[in-house]
Design a protein around this motif. Structure first.
Motif, mmCIF file in Angstrom:
data_model
loop_
_atom_site.group_PDB
_atom_site.id
_atom_site.type_symbol
_atom_site.label_atom_id
_atom_site.label_comp_id
_atom_site.label_asym_id
_atom_site.label_seq_id
_atom_site.Cartn_x
_atom_site.Cartn_y
_atom_site.Cartn_z
ATOM 1 N N PHE A 131 2.099 9.651 -24.229
ATOM 2 C CA PHE A 131 3.387 9.795 -23.560
ATOM 3 C C PHE A 131 4.214 8.519 -23.717
ATOM 4 O O PHE A 131 5.411 8.563 -24.021
ATOM 5 N N LYS A 135 7.647 7.882 -26.135
ATOM 6 C CA LYS A 135 8.915 7.452 -25.546
ATOM 7 C C LYS A 135 9.432 6.187 -26.220
ATOM 8 O O LYS A 135 10.611 6.087 -26.577
ATOM 9 N N ARG A 138 10.583 6.964 -29.742
ATOM 10 C CA ARG A 138 11.818 7.740 -29.745
ATOM 11 C C ARG A 138 13.007 6.866 -29.355
ATOM 12 O O ARG A 138 14.072 6.927 -29.975
ATOM 13 N N ASP A 139 12.826 6.035 -28.316
ATOM 14 C CA ASP A 139 13.902 5.146 -27.883
ATOM 15 C C ASP A 139 14.266 4.139 -28.971
ATOM 16 O O ASP A 139 15.437 3.784 -29.146
ATOM 17 N N ALA A 152 8.196 16.935 -29.430
ATOM 18 C CA ALA A 152 8.349 16.968 -27.976
ATOM 19 C C ALA A 152 7.574 18.145 -27.382
ATOM 20 O O ALA A 152 6.946 18.020 -26.331
ATOM 21 N N ALA A 236 6.157 2.424 -19.735
ATOM 22 C CA ALA A 236 6.560 3.649 -20.429
ATOM 23 C C ALA A 236 5.532 4.757 -20.208
ATOM 24 O O ALA A 236 5.898 5.916 -19.970
ATOM 25 N N THR A 239 5.888 5.962 -16.510
ATOM 26 C CA THR A 239 7.141 6.680 -16.287
ATOM 27 C C THR A 239 7.091 8.072 -16.893
ATOM 28 O O THR A 239 7.469 9.074 -16.258
ATOM 29 N N GLU A 240 6.615 8.147 -18.132
ATOM 30 C CA GLU A 240 6.560 9.432 -18.813
ATOM 31 C C GLU A 240 5.499 10.340 -18.203
ATOM 32 O O GLU A 240 5.702 11.547 -18.081
ATOM 33 N N ARG A 243 6.954 11.872 -15.220
ATOM 34 C CA ARG A 243 7.971 12.872 -15.571
ATOM 35 C C ARG A 243 7.322 14.196 -15.968
ATOM 36 O O ARG A 243 7.757 15.272 -15.534
#
Length: 286
Positions: A131, A135, A138-139, A152, A236, A239-240, A243
């Motif tokens: 995860f 992220k 991708r960022d 995704a 990261a 956080t992911e 989510r």
């Protein structure tokens, strides 16, 4: 809701089956890649291992599902087996389209409860890290959004898999007599420690057998990795993970050991950074 009850079983199985997404790898909108993106994709050293894990897991789960006496649980296990095999076929399609180098292997996991338990805990560890990696990648636009967006849905399926697994293992242990939560703590902790050890050993073996020029590979990612720190990576991941986990029914269990361990390590890192900053300011004033 009592964990291990009929209500619990129906919830985690029916939720998993109902959220299945139908698609085939060859029908996905695979993009054309520029030379830099192709070089970066080919420099990532995980494709052989990832392909082996997914195809082996698919065959193992589909075989193991046939040994399950409960028809609803059997259907859910078979569906995860199909999705794991499809992840392998997604990787195989990507490998074919972009000319990646892999060493194909025959499935190596036996279709047993033990194999599924090991795989499930491994997947909880892998998904937490995945995860965060996804992220950050991708960022930073390490690869074009047209390619990363295709994966995704794979990450969403991995989240479904680990939530299904932690509910299944709790239900399975409960039907064996380990109903109280405190009776499940020890086997869970032992299994997580074993999964972490397996992943560390697997990472060391992969690093030791790599054929790519490490410095050349790092050069392809230097512009996007210069600011990456362990603390940033853990943030990261956490956080992911939060989510993804928020999207599930609150009555369902979620993997908690690895996120809790990650949070504890992050707190220590941030404390060390704060002490270093205070010492630095004190030295500057002296």
């Amino acid at each position: 809701m009592l964990i291990g009850s009929e209500e619990h079983k129906r919830l985690f199985c029916e939720t998993f089956i109902a959220s299945h997404n139908r698609y085939e790898p060859q029908d996905m909108p695979w993009p054309q890649l520029d030379d830099v993106s192709l070089a970066r994709l080919r420099a990532i050293p995980i494709w052989t291992m990832a392909l082996d894990i997914e195809f082996s897991a698919g065959a193992m789960l589909q075989g193991f599902s046939t040994t399950e006496s409960d028809p609803l649980v059997r259907d859910a296990l078979a569906m995860q087996g199909f999705e794991e095999d499809r992840h392998g076929r997604i990787l195989a399609e990507m490998i074919r389209r972009y000319g990646l180098t892999v060493q194909t292997k025959e499935p190596t996991k036996d279709p047993t409860r033990r194999a599924f338990v090991h795989f499930g805990y491994d997947e909880c560890v892998d998904s937490f890290a995945g995860f965060g990696i996804f992220k950050l990648a991708r960022d930073a636009r390490i690869l074009p959004e047209s390619l990363t967006s295709l994966f995704a849905r794979v990450l969403e399926e991995e989240a479904r898999h680990i939530v299904f697994f932690v509910n299944w293992i709790a239900w399975d242990r409960a039907r064996s007599g380990l109903t109280p939560p405190y009776m499940q703590i020890v086997p869970s902790l032992v299994s997580y420690v074993a999964a972490i050890v397996r992943r560390v050993q697997g990472g060391s073996a992969m690093a030791g057998s790599g054929n790519n020029d490490g410095s050349a590979a790092m050069g392809l990612f230097s512009d996007v990795m210069r600011d990456l720190t362990p603390a940033k990576f853990l943030r990261a991941c956490l956080t992911e993970n939060d989510r993804y986990m928020r999207s599930f029914d609150r009555r369902l269990l979620r993997p908690r050991v690895i996120p809790t361990l990650g949070m504890a390590v992050l707190v220590v890192m941030e404390l060390i950074d704060a002490v270093r900053a205070l010492l630095g300011r004190a030295q500057a004033r002296a």
